[in-house]
Design a protein around this motif. Structure first.
Motif, PDB file in Angstrom:
ATOM      1  N   TYR A   3     -18.583  31.851  13.351  1.00  0.00           N
ATOM      2  CA  TYR A   3     -18.072  31.813  11.909  1.00  0.00           C
ATOM      3  C   TYR A   3     -16.460  32.188  11.681  1.00  0.00           C
ATOM      4  N   ALA A   4     -15.900  32.592  13.002  1.00  0.00           N
ATOM      5  CA  ALA A   4     -14.531  32.524  12.967  1.00  0.00           C
ATOM      6  C   ALA A   4     -13.911  31.331  12.498  1.00  0.00           C
ATOM      7  N   ILE A   5     -14.486  30.384  13.090  1.00  0.00           N
ATOM      8  CA  ILE A   5     -14.240  28.821  12.965  1.00  0.00           C
ATOM      9  C   ILE A   5     -14.359  28.271  11.592  1.00  0.00           C
TER      10      ILE A   5
ATOM     11  N   LEU B 239      -7.687  24.531  16.322  1.00  0.00           N
ATOM     12  CA  LEU B 239      -8.371  25.745  16.054  1.00  0.00           C
ATOM     13  C   LEU B 239      -8.530  26.655  17.209  1.00  0.00           C
ATOM     14  N   ALA B 240      -8.610  26.241  18.367  1.00  0.00           N
ATOM     15  CA  ALA B 240      -8.485  26.782  19.439  1.00  0.00           C
ATOM     16  C   ALA B 240      -7.128  27.739  19.567  1.00  0.00           C
ATOM     17  N   GLU B 241      -5.862  26.960  19.267  1.00  0.00           N
ATOM     18  CA  GLU B 241      -4.592  27.599  19.386  1.00  0.00           C
ATOM     19  C   GLU B 241      -4.621  28.835  18.110  1.00  0.00           C
ATOM     20  N   ALA B 242      -5.132  28.604  16.886  1.00  0.00           N
ATOM     21  CA  ALA B 242      -5.333  29.541  16.219  1.00  0.00           C
ATOM     22  C   ALA B 242      -6.261  30.791  16.251  1.00  0.00           C
ATOM     23  N   LEU B 243      -7.230  30.523  16.989  1.00  0.00           N
ATOM     24  CA  LEU B 243      -8.507  31.353  17.206  1.00  0.00           C
ATOM     25  C   LEU B 243      -7.971  32.107  18.582  1.00  0.00           C
ATOM     26  N   HIS B 244      -7.070  31.561  19.523  1.00  0.00           N
ATOM     27  CA  HIS B 244      -6.757  32.317  20.820  1.00  0.00           C
ATOM     28  C   HIS B 244      -7.964  32.137  21.768  1.00  0.00           C
TER      29      HIS B 244
END
Length: 174
Positions: free
Chosen positions: A52-54, A69-74
């Motif tokens: 859901y964070a995505i 997305l990977a960068e933004a969500l670490h």
């Protein structure tokens, strides 16, 4: 050139207040994790809560590549790929051709994804309203203002903090 944080000499009182904030933030994060875990147990859709964070990121910042997305969500790209695939399978996210590079794809929320996002948001808002129900309105507004200020400060100083910790670690190992 040293950063302003490196040059600052903090008083014992300032450090004690920072320590208490650290304790409260750890407590806060543990309670949020527990609440998220309990909500996840109720969800029959089979989607990982982390996915859901995505969806949140896509709704707020628009269509994005998996790497962004990977960068933004670490998170690791493989984790984002797995979770986004689940969202695609459930019809909450779709893959679109990247207009800048036809070989790549962007992930974007579907209308069903937006509906699910809004329902989750309503549930979260009802829960937070319940948590804060006994607080005077002015205190709730002050809390929002202070959390915004804290988040802004963390965003502004996090890279410097990481650099300092890294520098200290290198100094200790030398």
């Amino acid at each position: 050139m040293p950063s302003p944080v490196e040059e600052a000499a903090f008083t014992d009182t300032e450090l004690d207040i920072a320590d208490e904030l650290g304790v409260q933030l750890v407590r806060f994060m543990r309670l949020l994790t527990k609440a998220k875990s309990q909500v996840a147990k109720l969800g029959p859709d089979g989607i990982e809560r982390a996915a859901y964070a995505i969806l949140f990121q896509l709704v707020h910042d628009g269509p994005q590549r998996t790497s962004r997305l990977a960068e933004a969500l670490h998170a690791e790209i493989s984790t984002i790929s797995r979770q986004s695939s689940s969202l695609v399978q459930h019809g909450l996210v779709e893959r679109l051709a990247d207009p800048e590079d036809g070989r790549a794809c962007l992930l974007a929320p579907t209308s069903e994804g937006l509906r699910v996002f809004e329902e989750n948001r309503r549930q979260r808002n009802r829960w937070l309203a319940e948590v804060l129900a006994e607080w005077p309105e002015e205190e709730r507004r002050v809390l929002n203002k202070l959390l915004d200020r804290l988040n802004t400060g963390i965003e502004a100083h996090a890279p410097q903090l990481a650099d300092q910790v890294s520098a200290r670690s290198k100094g200790e190992s030398a």
